[in-house]
Design a protein around this motif. Structure first.
Motif, PDB file in Angstrom:
ATOM      1  N   MET A   1       0.844  -1.170   0.000  1.00 38.88           N
ATOM      2  CA  MET A   1       0.000   0.000   0.000  1.00 38.88           C
ATOM      3  C   MET A   1       0.894   1.239   0.000  1.00 38.88           C
ATOM      4  SD  MET A   1      -2.825   1.099   2.807  1.00 38.88           S
ATOM      5  CE  MET A   1      -4.354   0.975   1.937  1.00 38.88           C
ATOM      6  N   CYS A   2       0.578   2.199  -0.844  1.00 42.15           N
ATOM      7  CA  CYS A   2       1.351   3.424  -0.963  1.00 42.15           C
ATOM      8  C   CYS A   2       0.587   4.581  -0.314  1.00 42.15           C
ATOM      9  CB  CYS A   2       1.600   3.727  -2.436  1.00 42.15           C
ATOM     10  SG  CYS A   2       2.572   5.199  -2.685  1.00 42.15           S
ATOM     11  N   TYR A   3       1.313   5.384   0.429  1.00 44.44           N
ATOM     12  CA  TYR A   3       0.669   6.540   1.037  1.00 44.44           C
ATOM     13  C   TYR A   3       1.669   7.689   1.114  1.00 44.44           C
ATOM     14  CZ  TYR A   3       3.162   5.515   5.368  1.00 44.44           C
ATOM     15  OH  TYR A   3       4.129   5.300   6.295  1.00 44.44           O
ATOM     16  N   HIS A   4       1.161   8.894   1.293  1.00 47.40           N
ATOM     17  CA  HIS A   4       2.026  10.031   1.538  1.00 47.40           C
ATOM     18  C   HIS A   4       1.392  10.911   2.605  1.00 47.40           C
ATOM     19  CE1 HIS A   4      -0.549  11.068  -1.924  1.00 47.40           C
ATOM     20  NE2 HIS A   4      -0.526  12.300  -1.474  1.00 47.40           N
ATOM     21  N   ARG A   5       2.212  11.697   3.253  1.00 48.77           N
ATOM     22  CA  ARG A   5       1.757  12.500   4.385  1.00 48.77           C
ATOM     23  C   ARG A   5       1.580  13.946   3.979  1.00 48.77           C
ATOM     24  NH1 ARG A   5       4.923  10.301   9.629  1.00 48.77           N
ATOM     25  NH2 ARG A   5       4.791   8.113   9.105  1.00 48.77           N
ATOM     26  N   PHE A   6       0.873  14.675   4.819  1.00 52.33           N
ATOM     27  CA  PHE A   6       0.713  16.107   4.616  1.00 52.33           C
ATOM     28  C   PHE A   6       1.978  16.810   5.087  1.00 52.33           C
ATOM     29  CE2 PHE A   6      -3.847  15.299   4.433  1.00 52.33           C
ATOM     30  CZ  PHE A   6      -4.218  16.189   3.442  1.00 52.33           C
ATOM     31  N   THR A   7       2.671  17.439   4.164  1.00 54.67           N
ATOM     32  CA  THR A   7       3.821  18.256   4.532  1.00 54.67           C
ATOM     33  C   THR A   7       3.313  19.665   4.819  1.00 54.67           C
ATOM     34  OG1 THR A   7       4.210  18.864   2.238  1.00 54.67           O
ATOM     35  CG2 THR A   7       5.361  16.902   3.062  1.00 54.67           C
ATOM     36  N   LEU A   8       4.160  20.503   5.387  1.00 54.42           N
ATOM     37  CA  LEU A   8       3.739  21.863   5.698  1.00 54.42           C
ATOM     38  C   LEU A   8       3.327  22.629   4.437  1.00 54.42           C
ATOM     39  CD1 LEU A   8       3.205  23.861   7.922  1.00 54.42           C
ATOM     40  CD2 LEU A   8       5.600  24.569   7.797  1.00 54.42           C
ATOM     41  N   PRO A   9       4.082  22.527   3.324  1.00 51.60           N
ATOM     42  CA  PRO A   9       3.621  23.217   2.105  1.00 51.60           C
ATOM     43  C   PRO A   9       2.251  22.728   1.617  1.00 51.60           C
ATOM     44  CG  PRO A   9       5.929  22.641   1.891  1.00 51.60           C
ATOM     45  CD  PRO A   9       5.429  21.979   3.146  1.00 51.60           C
ATOM     46  N   LEU A  10       1.984  21.424   1.748  1.00 54.28           N
ATOM     47  CA  LEU A  10       0.663  20.899   1.368  1.00 54.28           C
ATOM     48  C   LEU A  10      -0.422  21.439   2.284  1.00 54.28           C
ATOM     49  CD1 LEU A  10       1.282  17.149   0.461  1.00 54.28           C
ATOM     50  CD2 LEU A  10       0.391  18.939  -1.028  1.00 54.28           C
ATOM     51  N   ARG A  11      -0.096  21.588   3.560  1.00 58.34           N
ATOM     52  CA  ARG A  11      -1.075  22.131   4.502  1.00 58.34           C
ATOM     53  C   ARG A  11      -1.402  23.587   4.179  1.00 58.34           C
ATOM     54  NH1 ARG A  11       1.704  18.980   9.025  1.00 58.34           N
ATOM     55  NH2 ARG A  11       0.268  17.251   9.305  1.00 58.34           N
ATOM     56  N   TYR A  12      -0.374  24.360   3.795  1.00 61.92           N
ATOM     57  CA  TYR A  12      -0.622  25.749   3.389  1.00 61.92           C
ATOM     58  C   TYR A  12      -1.513  25.794   2.148  1.00 61.92           C
ATOM     59  CZ  TYR A  12       2.703  27.870   6.631  1.00 61.92           C
ATOM     60  OH  TYR A  12       3.338  28.313   7.752  1.00 61.92           O
ATOM     61  N   GLN A  13      -1.250  24.899   1.210  1.00 62.58           N
ATOM     62  CA  GLN A  13      -2.063  24.839  -0.002  1.00 62.58           C
ATOM     63  C   GLN A  13      -3.496  24.440   0.341  1.00 62.58           C
ATOM     64  OE1 GLN A  13      -0.238  22.314  -2.914  1.00 62.58           O
ATOM     65  NE2 GLN A  13      -1.401  23.169  -4.588  1.00 62.58           N
ATOM     66  N   LEU A  14      -3.661  23.467   1.230  1.00 64.85           N
ATOM     67  CA  LEU A  14      -4.986  23.043   1.673  1.00 64.85           C
ATOM     68  C   LEU A  14      -5.717  24.205   2.332  1.00 64.85           C
ATOM     69  CD1 LEU A  14      -7.211  20.996   2.357  1.00 64.85           C
ATOM     70  CD2 LEU A  14      -5.826  20.280   4.308  1.00 64.85           C
ATOM     71  N   GLN A  15      -5.023  24.936   3.186  1.00 64.54           N
ATOM     72  CA  GLN A  15      -5.628  26.070   3.868  1.00 64.54           C
ATOM     73  C   GLN A  15      -6.090  27.129   2.865  1.00 64.54           C
ATOM     74  OE1 GLN A  15      -3.165  27.781   6.918  1.00 64.54           O
ATOM     75  NE2 GLN A  15      -4.542  29.488   7.266  1.00 64.54           N
TER      76      GLN A  15
ATOM     77  N   THR B   1      -9.625  11.827   3.377  1.00 67.03           N
ATOM     78  CA  THR B   1      -8.393  12.281   4.009  1.00 67.03           C
ATOM     79  C   THR B   1      -8.413  13.791   4.177  1.00 67.03           C
ATOM     80  OG1 THR B   1      -7.218  10.447   2.959  1.00 67.03           O
ATOM     81  CG2 THR B   1      -5.879  12.249   3.854  1.00 67.03           C
ATOM     82  N   ILE B   2      -8.891  14.502   3.166  1.00 62.51           N
ATOM     83  CA  ILE B   2      -8.986  15.966   3.237  1.00 62.51           C
ATOM     84  C   ILE B   2      -9.972  16.360   4.333  1.00 62.51           C
ATOM     85  CG2 ILE B   2      -9.655  18.054   1.990  1.00 62.51           C
ATOM     86  CD1 ILE B   2      -7.032  16.811   1.007  1.00 62.51           C
ATOM     87  N   ARG B   3     -11.099  15.691   4.376  1.00 59.68           N
ATOM     88  CA  ARG B   3     -12.121  15.993   5.389  1.00 59.68           C
ATOM     89  C   ARG B   3     -11.566  15.766   6.795  1.00 59.68           C
ATOM     90  NH1 ARG B   3     -17.640  15.659   3.931  1.00 59.68           N
ATOM     91  NH2 ARG B   3     -16.765  14.560   2.176  1.00 59.68           N
ATOM     92  N   ARG B   4     -10.825  14.681   6.997  1.00 60.46           N
ATOM     93  CA  ARG B   4     -10.240  14.402   8.309  1.00 60.46           C
ATOM     94  C   ARG B   4      -9.206  15.458   8.687  1.00 60.46           C
ATOM     95  NH1 ARG B   4      -9.347   8.083   7.301  1.00 60.46           N
ATOM     96  NH2 ARG B   4     -11.460   7.385   7.749  1.00 60.46           N
ATOM     97  N   GLU B   5      -8.375  15.836   7.722  1.00 60.63           N
ATOM     98  CA  GLU B   5      -7.356  16.853   7.989  1.00 60.63           C
ATOM     99  C   GLU B   5      -8.002  18.188   8.354  1.00 60.63           C
ATOM    100  OE1 GLU B   5      -3.627  18.672   8.410  1.00 60.63           O
ATOM    101  OE2 GLU B   5      -4.165  16.548   8.349  1.00 60.63           O
TER     102      GLU B   5
END
Length: 52
Positions: A1-15, A37-41
């Motif tokens: 199973m492949c996964y990736h985590r939310f990095t700080l730049p991704l969090r800024y983009q999400l925000q 995953t977006i909803r949980r974050e």
């Protein structure tokens, strides 16, 4: 199973996308995550802050 985590730049983009009132499905497609995953974050902190 492949996964990736939310990095700080991704969090800024999400925000930024969330503050621009983008729907969760569109945010998920742009960032490459499942919509659940977006909803949980976004639910971790209210209102969402990338720094936290």
């Amino acid at each position: 199973m492949c996964y990736h985590r939310f990095t700080l730049p991704l969090r800024y983009q999400l925000q930024a996308l969330h503050q621009a009132h983008q729907v969760i499905r569109a945010i998920a497609e742009q960032l490459g995550f499942h919509r659940t995953t977006i909803r949980r974050e976004l639910g971790r902190v209210s209102p969402y802050d990338a720094e936290l």
